[in-house]
Design an enzyme around this catalytic site. Structure first.
Site, mmCIF file in Angstrom:
data_model
loop_
_atom_site.group_PDB
_atom_site.id
_atom_site.type_symbol
_atom_site.label_atom_id
_atom_site.label_comp_id
_atom_site.label_asym_id
_atom_site.label_seq_id
_atom_site.Cartn_x
_atom_site.Cartn_y
_atom_site.Cartn_z
ATOM 1 N N ASN A 90 0.806 -1.238 0.000
ATOM 2 C CA ASN A 90 0.000 0.000 0.000
ATOM 3 C C ASN A 90 0.832 1.278 0.000
ATOM 4 O OD1 ASN A 90 -2.380 1.844 0.877
ATOM 5 N ND2 ASN A 90 -0.897 2.002 2.546
ATOM 6 N N SER A 142 -3.863 3.139 -8.606
ATOM 7 C CA SER A 142 -4.698 4.340 -8.494
ATOM 8 C C SER A 142 -5.481 4.499 -9.790
ATOM 9 C CB SER A 142 -3.798 5.565 -8.291
ATOM 10 O OG SER A 142 -4.524 6.750 -8.478
ATOM 11 N N TYR A 155 3.784 10.587 -10.532
ATOM 12 C CA TYR A 155 2.855 9.735 -9.764
ATOM 13 C C TYR A 155 2.060 8.836 -10.720
ATOM 14 C CZ TYR A 155 -0.920 8.500 -6.527
ATOM 15 O OH TYR A 155 -1.838 7.808 -5.763
ATOM 16 N N ALA A 157 2.806 7.895 -13.728
ATOM 17 C CA ALA A 157 3.685 6.893 -14.339
ATOM 18 C C ALA A 157 3.968 5.761 -13.349
ATOM 19 C CB ALA A 157 4.990 7.554 -14.791
ATOM 20 N N SER A 158 4.184 6.113 -12.076
ATOM 21 C CA SER A 158 4.477 5.074 -11.077
ATOM 22 C C SER A 158 3.278 4.156 -10.890
ATOM 23 C CB SER A 158 4.892 5.706 -9.738
ATOM 24 O OG SER A 158 3.775 6.265 -9.051
ATOM 25 N N LYS A 159 2.065 4.710 -10.890
ATOM 26 C CA LYS A 159 0.868 3.896 -10.655
ATOM 27 C C LYS A 159 0.505 3.059 -11.888
ATOM 28 C CE LYS A 159 0.169 4.967 -6.366
ATOM 29 N NZ LYS A 159 0.303 3.957 -5.309
ATOM 30 N N ILE A 188 -9.678 9.692 -2.614
ATOM 31 C CA ILE A 188 -10.016 9.236 -1.270
ATOM 32 C C ILE A 188 -9.489 10.256 -0.263
ATOM 33 C CG2 ILE A 188 -9.855 7.327 0.393
ATOM 34 C CD1 ILE A 188 -11.147 6.585 -2.361
HETATM 35 N N1 LIG Z 1 -5.690 9.196 -1.079
HETATM 36 C C1 LIG Z 1 -6.024 8.990 -2.349
HETATM 37 O O1 LIG Z 1 -6.830 9.720 -2.935
HETATM 38 C C2 LIG Z 1 -5.434 7.832 -3.101
HETATM 39 C C3 LIG Z 1 -6.017 7.480 -4.343
HETATM 40 C C4 LIG Z 1 -5.479 6.418 -5.045
HETATM 41 C C5 LIG Z 1 -4.398 5.720 -4.551
HETATM 42 N N2 LIG Z 1 -3.844 6.099 -3.349
HETATM 43 C C6 LIG Z 1 -2.691 5.333 -2.884
HETATM 44 O O2 LIG Z 1 -3.018 4.725 -1.640
HETATM 45 C C7 LIG Z 1 -1.815 4.568 -0.875
HETATM 46 C C8 LIG Z 1 -2.019 5.163 0.507
HETATM 47 O O3 LIG Z 1 -2.361 6.520 0.338
HETATM 48 P P1 LIG Z 1 -2.936 7.418 1.525
HETATM 49 O O4 LIG Z 1 -3.740 8.471 0.891
HETATM 50 O O5 LIG Z 1 -3.502 6.560 2.597
HETATM 51 O O6 LIG Z 1 -1.550 8.091 2.019
HETATM 52 P P2 LIG Z 1 -1.001 8.524 3.481
HETATM 53 O O7 LIG Z 1 0.111 9.471 3.226
HETATM 54 O O8 LIG Z 1 -2.135 8.957 4.342
HETATM 55 O O9 LIG Z 1 -0.411 7.137 4.031
HETATM 56 C C9 LIG Z 1 0.717 6.568 3.419
HETATM 57 C C10 LIG Z 1 1.508 5.785 4.435
HETATM 58 O O10 LIG Z 1 2.659 5.239 3.766
HETATM 59 C C11 LIG Z 1 3.823 5.517 4.542
HETATM 60 N N3 LIG Z 1 4.994 5.630 3.664
HETATM 61 C C12 LIG Z 1 5.276 6.626 2.775
HETATM 62 N N4 LIG Z 1 6.461 6.409 2.192
HETATM 63 C C13 LIG Z 1 6.955 5.259 2.715
HETATM 64 C C14 LIG Z 1 8.148 4.528 2.514
HETATM 65 N N5 LIG Z 1 9.110 4.954 1.677
HETATM 66 N N6 LIG Z 1 8.325 3.378 3.215
HETATM 67 C C15 LIG Z 1 7.393 2.953 4.092
HETATM 68 N N7 LIG Z 1 6.240 3.614 4.342
HETATM 69 C C16 LIG Z 1 6.018 4.750 3.645
HETATM 70 C C17 LIG Z 1 3.522 6.838 5.260
HETATM 71 O O11 LIG Z 1 4.341 7.017 6.414
HETATM 72 C C18 LIG Z 1 2.037 6.659 5.592
HETATM 73 O O12 LIG Z 1 1.855 5.987 6.822
HETATM 74 C C19 LIG Z 1 -0.700 5.242 -1.686
HETATM 75 O O13 LIG Z 1 -0.010 4.248 -2.437
HETATM 76 C C20 LIG Z 1 -1.467 6.161 -2.609
HETATM 77 O O14 LIG Z 1 -0.759 6.455 -3.786
HETATM 78 C C21 LIG Z 1 -4.344 7.123 -2.605
#
Ligand SMILES: NC(=O)c1ccc[n+]([C@@H]2O[C@H](COP(=O)([O-])OP(=O)(O)OC[C@H]3O[C@@H](n4cnc5c(N)ncnc54)[C@H](O)[C@@H]3O)[C@@H](O)[C@H]2O)c1
Length: 261
Positions: A90, A142, A155, A157-159, A188
Site C-alpha cells: 500500500n 490508483s 505519480y 507513471a508510477s501507478k 479518497i
Molecule cells: N488518497 C487517495 O486519494 C489515493 C487514491 C489512489 C491511490 N492512493 C494510494 O493509496 C496509498 C495510501 O495513500 P494514503 O492516501 O492513505 O496516504 P497517506 O500518506 O495517508 O499514508 C501513506 C503511508 O505510507 C507511509 N509511507 C510513505 N512512504 C513510505 C516509505 N518509503 N516506506 C514505508 N512507508 C512509507 C507513510 O508514512 C504513511 O503511513 C498510496 O499508495 C497512494 O498512492 C491514494
C-alpha cells in the site's frame, strides 16, 4: 461466526495511517496476525496501540521500502515469526508538480517508493511464498494509473507501472499458487490528499469529475483488499479493481451534450 483471516499473517506496507491503517484495522477485526511496515516511527507506534485493541498480535517494522537491505531484513524477521500468507503493498507518496518543472530528484523519489519499493517488498516476500507454493499479493495502484491527471506525471507513471508489475507478477507466479491483483481508488480523503489539496480544489474536482458527487473514504477501499486476499477471489489473478465514484465510467452528466439529464 468464523473470522475470515483468523491467525493468517498479513504484512502491510504504509500501514501507519490513511488507507493502509484502515486496511490493517479491517484485517485485525478478521483475526489476522499483523506485520506493519512504515517509514514513520511515531505514526507506527500510535497505529500499533490502536490495532492491539482489535487483534492479539501486531508487529511493526520501521522501514523505508525504497531501501532494499532494510526491506529484506524486515521481511526475513516477519517470516521467521510466522510465514506470511498475505502481502498488501500500500505504501506510496505523491507530489503535485507540473511536468516541465519536475526535478530529477523528485521524479526518482516517487518512482523509488511507489514502484521500486513495491518491487523490493514483493520480490522479498514472494521468494518465501514461492517455496511454500502459497500466497496472495494485493497492490495499491490508483485511478491515475489508468488515466492521466494534470500535475502528476511522475505519480501517474508510477501507478501505471504498478498495474504492469501486478499483471506480470500474476503471470509468472500463478503456477506457484500465488495470486496477484491490484486496486485503483479514485479520490479518497486521507492525510495524503489533505496535505496536497485545498477544500476549494476538492469541491471543484468533485463537481467537475465525480459522478457520485463526493470523494471516497478509506473504509470504502479497504474491503476490496480483504476480498482480493480471501478465498472469495480464489480464481482471480492479474486483475484491477477500480473504486472511483464513477470517474472512469465516462463524462459526468453535467458535461453531457444531452439536455435535461
Ligand atoms: N488518497 C487517495 O486519494 C489515493 C487514491 C489512489 C491511490 N492512493 C494510494 O493509496 C496509498 C495510501 O495513500 P494514503 O492516501 O492513505 O496516504 P497517506 O500518506 O495517508 O499514508 C501513506 C503511508 O505510507 C507511509 N509511507 C510513505 N512512504 C513510505 C516509505 N518509503 N516506506 C514505508 N512507508 C512509507 C507513510 O508514512 C504513511 O503511513 C498510496 O499508495 C497512494 O498512492 C491514494
Amino acid at each position: 461466526m468464523a473470522k475470515r483471516f483468523e491467525n493468517k499473517h498479513v504484512l502491510i506496507t504504509g500501514a501507519a495511517r490513511g488507507i493502509g491503517f484502515e486496511i490493517a484495522c479491517q484485517f485485525a477485526k478478521e483475526g489476522a496476525v499483523l506485520s506493519l511496515l512504515d517509514f514513520s516511527e511515531a505514526l507506527l507506534e500510535e497505529a500499533v496501540a490502536q490495532l492491539q485493541l482489535l487483534t492479539s498480535v501486531v508487529h511493526s517494522y520501521h522501514v523505508d521500502i525504497s531501501v532494499r537491505a532494510d526491506v529484506d531484513l524486515a521481511v526475513l524477521t516477519a517470516e521467521n515469526r510466522q510465514p506470511i500468507d498475505v502481502l498488501i503493498n500500500n505504501a506510496g507518496i505523491a507530489f503535485e508538480t507540473p511536468f516541465l518543472q519536475i526535478e530529477e530528484q523528485e521524479w526518482k523519489k516517487i518512482l523509488d517508493v511507489n514502484l521500486t519499493g513495491m518491487f523490493y517488498v514483493s520480490q522479498s516476500v514472494c521468494r518465501h511464498m514461492a517455496i511454500r507454493k502459497k500466497g496472495v499479493v494485493v497492490n495499491m495502484s490508483s485511478k491515475n494509473g489508468l488515466d492521466g491527471e494534470f500535475g502528476y506525471a511522475h505519480y501517474n507513471a508510477s501507478k501505471a507501472g504498478v498495474i504492469m508489475l501486478t499483471k506480470t507478477m500474476a503471470l509468472e507466479l500463478a503456477h506457484l499458487n500465488i495470486r496477484v491483483n491490484a486496486v485503483c481508488p479514485g479520490y479518497i480523503q486521507t492525510p495524503l490528499s489533505e496535505t496536497i489539496d485545498s477544500k476549494a480544489f476538492v469541491d471543484n474536482f468533485v463537481k467537475s469529475y465525480i459522478p457520485m458527487n463526493r470523494v471516497g473514504k478509506p473504509n470504502e477501499i479497504a474491503p476490496l483488499f480483504l476480498f482480493l486476499s480471501s478465498e472469495e477471489s480464489s480464481f482471480m489473478t492479474g486483475q484491477i479493481l477500480i473504486a472511483d465514484g464513477g470517474q472512469l465510467a465516462g463524462q459526468k452528466p453535467g458535461q453531457s451534450l444531452i439536455e435535461n439529464i
